[in-house]
Motif scaffolding. Structure first.
Motif, PDB file in Angstrom:
ATOM      1  N   ASN A 356       0.831  -1.209   0.000  1.00  0.00           N
ATOM      2  CA  ASN A 356       0.000   0.000   0.000  1.00  0.00           C
ATOM      3  C   ASN A 356       0.863   1.256   0.000  1.00  0.00           C
ATOM      4  OD1 ASN A 356      -2.365  -1.487   0.017  1.00  0.00           O
ATOM      5  ND2 ASN A 356      -2.529  -1.504   2.252  1.00  0.00           N
ATOM      6  N   ALA A 357       1.978   1.191   0.728  1.00  0.00           N
ATOM      7  CA  ALA A 357       2.858   2.362   0.809  1.00  0.00           C
ATOM      8  C   ALA A 357       3.461   2.679  -0.561  1.00  0.00           C
ATOM      9  CB  ALA A 357       3.963   2.115   1.834  1.00  0.00           C
ATOM     10  N   ALA A 358       3.933   1.653  -1.268  1.00  0.00           N
ATOM     11  CA  ALA A 358       4.554   1.878  -2.570  1.00  0.00           C
ATOM     12  C   ALA A 358       3.539   2.396  -3.583  1.00  0.00           C
ATOM     13  CB  ALA A 358       5.195   0.589  -3.076  1.00  0.00           C
ATOM     14  N   ASP A 359       2.359   1.795  -3.605  1.00  0.00           N
ATOM     15  CA  ASP A 359       1.346   2.248  -4.563  1.00  0.00           C
ATOM     16  C   ASP A 359       0.809   3.625  -4.199  1.00  0.00           C
ATOM     17  OD1 ASP A 359       1.614   0.077  -6.132  1.00  0.00           O
ATOM     18  OD2 ASP A 359      -0.382  -0.751  -5.825  1.00  0.00           O
ATOM     19  N   GLY A 360       0.733   3.903  -2.908  1.00  0.00           N
ATOM     20  CA  GLY A 360       0.331   5.247  -2.493  1.00  0.00           C
ATOM     21  C   GLY A 360       1.320   6.292  -2.976  1.00  0.00           C
ATOM     22  N   LEU A 361       2.593   5.959  -2.905  1.00  0.00           N
ATOM     23  CA  LEU A 361       3.644   6.869  -3.384  1.00  0.00           C
ATOM     24  C   LEU A 361       3.506   7.111  -4.884  1.00  0.00           C
ATOM     25  CD1 LEU A 361       6.414   8.344  -2.915  1.00  0.00           C
ATOM     26  CD2 LEU A 361       7.485   6.157  -3.516  1.00  0.00           C
ATOM     27  N   LEU A 362       3.297   6.028  -5.651  1.00  0.00           N
ATOM     28  CA  LEU A 362       3.250   6.140  -7.106  1.00  0.00           C
ATOM     29  C   LEU A 362       1.988   6.842  -7.601  1.00  0.00           C
ATOM     30  CD1 LEU A 362       4.572   2.586  -8.039  1.00  0.00           C
ATOM     31  CD2 LEU A 362       5.787   4.749  -8.312  1.00  0.00           C
ATOM     32  N   VAL A 363       0.869   6.620  -6.914  1.00  0.00           N
ATOM     33  CA  VAL A 363      -0.403   7.170  -7.388  1.00  0.00           C
ATOM     34  C   VAL A 363      -0.639   8.587  -6.864  1.00  0.00           C
ATOM     35  CG1 VAL A 363      -2.917   6.861  -7.403  1.00  0.00           C
ATOM     36  CG2 VAL A 363      -1.411   4.869  -7.625  1.00  0.00           C
ATOM     37  N   LEU A 371       3.869  12.923   1.024  1.00  0.00           N
ATOM     38  CA  LEU A 371       4.602  12.019   0.147  1.00  0.00           C
ATOM     39  C   LEU A 371       5.431  12.740  -0.913  1.00  0.00           C
ATOM     40  CD1 LEU A 371       1.788   9.359  -0.486  1.00  0.00           C
ATOM     41  CD2 LEU A 371       3.704   9.175   1.113  1.00  0.00           C
ATOM     42  N   GLN A 372       5.237  14.033  -1.041  1.00  0.00           N
ATOM     43  CA  GLN A 372       5.881  14.759  -2.145  1.00  0.00           C
ATOM     44  C   GLN A 372       7.401  14.647  -2.126  1.00  0.00           C
ATOM     45  OE1 GLN A 372       4.404  18.778  -2.093  1.00  0.00           O
ATOM     46  NE2 GLN A 372       2.617  18.287  -3.368  1.00  0.00           N
ATOM     47  N   THR A 373       7.990  14.739  -0.936  1.00  0.00           N
ATOM     48  CA  THR A 373       9.454  14.652  -0.845  1.00  0.00           C
ATOM     49  C   THR A 373       9.939  13.292  -1.331  1.00  0.00           C
ATOM     50  OG1 THR A 373       9.486  16.185   1.026  1.00  0.00           O
ATOM     51  CG2 THR A 373      11.438  14.806   0.693  1.00  0.00           C
ATOM     52  N   ASP A 374       9.262  12.232  -0.879  1.00  0.00           N
ATOM     53  CA  ASP A 374       9.629  10.883  -1.322  1.00  0.00           C
ATOM     54  C   ASP A 374       9.395  10.717  -2.819  1.00  0.00           C
ATOM     55  OD1 ASP A 374      10.412  10.173   1.194  1.00  0.00           O
ATOM     56  OD2 ASP A 374       8.612   8.997   1.667  1.00  0.00           O
ATOM     57  N   PHE A 375       8.316  11.288  -3.331  1.00  0.00           N
ATOM     58  CA  PHE A 375       8.013  11.166  -4.753  1.00  0.00           C
ATOM     59  C   PHE A 375       9.114  11.824  -5.590  1.00  0.00           C
ATOM     60  CE2 PHE A 375       6.071  12.483  -8.754  1.00  0.00           C
ATOM     61  CZ  PHE A 375       5.444  11.312  -9.153  1.00  0.00           C
ATOM     62  N   GLU A 376       9.530  12.999  -5.179  1.00  0.00           N
ATOM     63  CA  GLU A 376      10.590  13.699  -5.922  1.00  0.00           C
ATOM     64  C   GLU A 376      11.902  12.916  -5.870  1.00  0.00           C
ATOM     65  OE1 GLU A 376      10.518  16.462  -7.791  1.00  0.00           O
ATOM     66  OE2 GLU A 376       8.333  16.443  -7.541  1.00  0.00           O
ATOM     67  N   ARG A 377      12.161  12.326  -4.713  1.00  0.00           N
ATOM     68  CA  ARG A 377      13.433  11.633  -4.492  1.00  0.00           C
ATOM     69  C   ARG A 377      13.480  10.263  -5.159  1.00  0.00           C
ATOM     70  NH1 ARG A 377      14.882   8.338  -0.126  1.00  0.00           N
ATOM     71  NH2 ARG A 377      12.822   8.724   0.777  1.00  0.00           N
ATOM     72  N   LEU A 378      12.338   9.569  -5.194  1.00  0.00           N
ATOM     73  CA  LEU A 378      12.335   8.182  -5.635  1.00  0.00           C
ATOM     74  C   LEU A 378      11.704   7.953  -7.005  1.00  0.00           C
ATOM     75  CD1 LEU A 378      11.269   6.546  -2.242  1.00  0.00           C
ATOM     76  CD2 LEU A 378      13.590   6.790  -3.154  1.00  0.00           C
ATOM     77  N   VAL A 379      10.933   8.922  -7.488  1.00  0.00           N
ATOM     78  CA  VAL A 379      10.236   8.734  -8.766  1.00  0.00           C
ATOM     79  C   VAL A 379      10.585   9.841  -9.759  1.00  0.00           C
ATOM     80  CG1 VAL A 379       8.006   8.375  -9.890  1.00  0.00           C
ATOM     81  CG2 VAL A 379       8.342   7.612  -7.525  1.00  0.00           C
ATOM     82  N   ALA A 380      10.343  11.082  -9.347  1.00  0.00           N
ATOM     83  CA  ALA A 380      10.530  12.207 -10.270  1.00  0.00           C
ATOM     84  C   ALA A 380      11.991  12.432 -10.635  1.00  0.00           C
ATOM     85  CB  ALA A 380       9.954  13.486  -9.655  1.00  0.00           C
ATOM     86  N   LEU A 381      12.902  11.903  -9.824  1.00  0.00           N
ATOM     87  CA  LEU A 381      14.320  12.089 -10.086  1.00  0.00           C
ATOM     88  C   LEU A 381      14.758  11.431 -11.405  1.00  0.00           C
ATOM     89  CD1 LEU A 381      16.821  13.345  -8.653  1.00  0.00           C
ATOM     90  CD2 LEU A 381      17.308  11.080  -7.745  1.00  0.00           C
ATOM     91  N   ASP A 382      13.946  10.480 -11.877  1.00  0.00           N
ATOM     92  CA  ASP A 382      14.262   9.770 -13.124  1.00  0.00           C
ATOM     93  C   ASP A 382      13.238  10.162 -14.192  1.00  0.00           C
ATOM     94  OD1 ASP A 382      14.836   8.067 -15.192  1.00  0.00           O
ATOM     95  OD2 ASP A 382      14.747   6.221 -14.014  1.00  0.00           O
TER      96      ASP A 382
END
Length: 635
Positions: A356-363, A371-382
């Motif tokens: 749930n945590a991973a899908d919450g981050l992605l969606v 979650l924005q900080t994690d999203f920028e660091r783990l998803v948007a960075l690529d």
């Protein structure tokens, strides 16, 4: 229609790595599988005029030393399809001075006179002989090994099963037990030494984490890639997916984390008993670099340099994601089923498994303040394979669409993108990432602990208490069918009879979860398999213990049960394996009691009219304990 030399010249000038990429593509999972044959590789190299892929050959060095030592007898190069038997045969031929032209001529038997006077007889592949045709080469081998004829040294390349089948056929037709079959069978099963005067080199025992590490470096770091520096596909800020993927495989962006985690998967598959030959690992690396999820954009789902301009123009580079290619997500299911490596990679469920945590981050990550900080660091960075324009557009459409549209399944494209992002997260999540453990993106959520336990045992250290406790809890829950929390002791329980009842409340024996004074559970490393082995001793001294081979899937089963999953919901095969282990422990407990070597016993005392049974009760909180109950027997 074949390109003219003029057209080929133009492509080579404009796309200087095109010949190399076409050659590498032939190693990939194409429908014709041309690189199944060593001879094809030689021809492809000649046509492409590129440098070959050179891998270390430790077995070849040992083979050469054996020949050079003038040891009597012959040599068997064994393995499975794709292990490199023919390659080693050809390389050994070259080492002893055999002419390449002679090797390339038709015929499966090659002969070369050694400097010591012996005739080296190379049998390139036993599979090239049909039926009784194989009698002659096998007779030459038998003459050298069993007849002690030192005039010839036979170098035979053969698959395990095929060689044993041919020997069985000889037995049937000749009415005898062939003296080589049983020793070779035991040698292949790693339970016996090779026959006298026959040096056996089993290439199927070589694949490991180190193999995929070497292959990835050799393929992604090949000298032919230097031509990409002058390629028009990389000008003015363009991204070439082929170059991008090979740089990521080389570890330029993550310090080699991608290959390390790829190695983890290969290692888990190996420890589960799956052999992945070098040919398959080459196909994996080729697909990771050249794979493309749309056959309209790349023929047979594998890119060439000529495909890249259109892919760049259409803005669909994300379909070449190296993270999805690693699991064969770019390939049709039929082609996946034809290659053990992609079946093995698909078995981890990466892309389908999530939290749930991973899908919450992605969606919701880009909009949720938490979650924005994690999203920028783990998803948007690529921006190439992570938060691409296509992903953000599909994400917006999913979030802004009404609930009915989501339920009707109108967002299948976004859901496919989610699967791709989960695969990327497995490879890119930092180690020990709080809230997003990368193993949770796979079907083997406890594999990290399993691999860590092996490393501890290799270093002559104890496994962690968390791992030992989880194993003990899982064993207790399987053996009793009760939700016990005990991690310090193991209950060996029955249902009071010889039934197959899954709930057992009568404790026949209990033993510590840590070996003490020669009694209890020890966790050791099996040097032959490289896997941990549980050894449960019920009494001091030899012969009072039962061993259990702890494969990754069995450890995953025990861990899931220890964390609350129902045994039958994960793997019936694992459950049956554990119940068979329990049956062996029950028999051992009975032997120990009858031998009088254990303090725990059915206490009849002097009063034979009474029987004491130990029932397992559970305290609040789940801790189990034994409660003796005396039963009066009828006179």
């Amino acid at each position: 229609m074949t390109d003219t030399p003029k057209q080929q010249l133009k492509e080579t000038d404009r796309l200087p790595s095109s010949a190399w990429v076409r050659f590498l593509r032939s190693y990939g999972p194409t429908p014709n599988n041309l690189t199944l044959f060593d001879e094809y590789v030689l021809g492809a190299l000649s046509r492409a005029k590129v440098q070959p892929i050179h891998l270390s050959t430790p077995w070849l060095e040992k083979m050469a030393l054996h020949i050079d030592s003038k040891a009597p007898g012959s040599l068997l190069i064994a393995g499975t399809a794709g292990d490199g038997k023919t390659y080693h045969c050809r390389s050994l031929w070259a080492h002893i001075g055999g002419a390449p032209k002679v090797w390339a001529e038709t015929g499966s038997v090659k002969e070369h006179r050694l400097t010591d006077g012996r005739l080296a007889v190379f049998i390139k592949d036993l599979s090239e002989f049909n039926g009784e045709e194989s009698d002659l080469p096998l007779q030459r081998l038998e003459k050298s090994v069993l007849g002690k004829d030192d005039s010839e040294v036979v170098i035979l390349a053969a698959n395990h099963g095929q060689l044993l089948d041919r020997l069985r056929d000889l037995e049937r037709r000749q009415g005898r037990d062939h003296p080589l079959r049983k020793p070779l069978q035991e040698c292949f099963l790693q339970t016996g030494p090779p026959p006298d005067r026959l040096a056996v080199f089993d290439l199927s025992r070589t694949t490991s984490r180190e193999t995929i590490d070497e292959i990835s470096k050799v393929v992604a770091g090949h000298a032919e890639w230097d031509n990409c520096l002058h390629c028009s596909l990389k000008t003015t800020g363009k991204v070439c997916p082929i170059d991008e993927n090979r740089r990521r495989l080389l570890g330029e962006s993550d310090g080699g984390q991608l290959v390390r985690r790829l190695g983890d998967l290969i290692e888990v598959a190996r420890l589960n008993g799956l052999h992945l030959p070098v040919r398959d690992l080459l196909a994996l690396c080729s697909n990771m670099i050249l794979g493309y999820a749309d056959p309209k954009g790349a023929k047979e789902n594998l890119m060439t340099c000529a495909d890249v301009p259109k892919i760049q123009e259409n803005g669909q580079i994300s379909k070449a994601s190296i993270y999805s290619n690693a699991f064969g997500a770019n390939l049709p299911k039929r082609r996946i089923s034809q290659r053990p490596i992609f079946l093995a990679m698909a078995s981890f469920g990466v892309g389908e498994e999530t939290t749930n945590a991973a899908d919450g981050l992605l969606v919701y990550g880009k909009d949720d303040l938490k979650l924005q900080t994690d999203f920028e660091r783990l998803v948007a960075l690529d921006p190439i394979y992570g938060a691409t324009v296509e992903f953000r557009t599909a994400q917006d459409g999913y979030l802004e669409g009404h609930e009915g549209a989501r339920l009707e399944g109108n967002f299948s494209e976004f859901l496919e993108m989610l699967e791709a992002q989960r695969r990327r997260l497995y490879f890119t999540l930092p180690e020990a990432e709080p809230g997003y453990p990368h193993w949770s993106m796979t079907a083997f959520r406890f594999a990290g602990d399993y691999l860590a336990a092996i490393e501890s045992l290799k270093g002559k250290k104890s496994v962690s208490e968390n791992t030992r406790g989880r194993i003990a809890r899982g064993l207790n829950r399987v053996m009793t069918g009760l939700l016990l929390e005990n991690a310090d002791r193991i209950f060996i329980a029955s249902s009071g009879g010889f039934t197959q009842s899954r709930v057992s409340v009568l404790c026949d024996h209990e033993t510590p979860a840590r070996r003490q004074g020669g009694v209890g559970m020890a966790i050791r490393l099996d040097e032959e398999t490289g896997r941990p082995q549980l050894d449960v001793s019920l009494s001091p001294g030899p012969g009072n213990s039962v061993a259990f081979d702890l494969t990754p899937i069995r450890y995953e089963f025990l861990s899931r049960v220890a964390e609350g999953s129902l045994p039958a919901s994960f793997s019936n095969e694992c459950l049956e394996d554990l119940l068979a282990f329990k049956a062996k422990l029950l028999r051992m407990a009975e032997i120990v009691r009858k031998g009088g070597s254990d303090s725990y016993d059915d206490d009849l005392g002097e009063d034979t009219s009474a029987l004491t049974l130990n029932f397992i009760d559970i305290e609040p909180g789940g801790r189990g304990f034994t409660r003796p109950v005396t039963v009066r027997l009828p006179a």
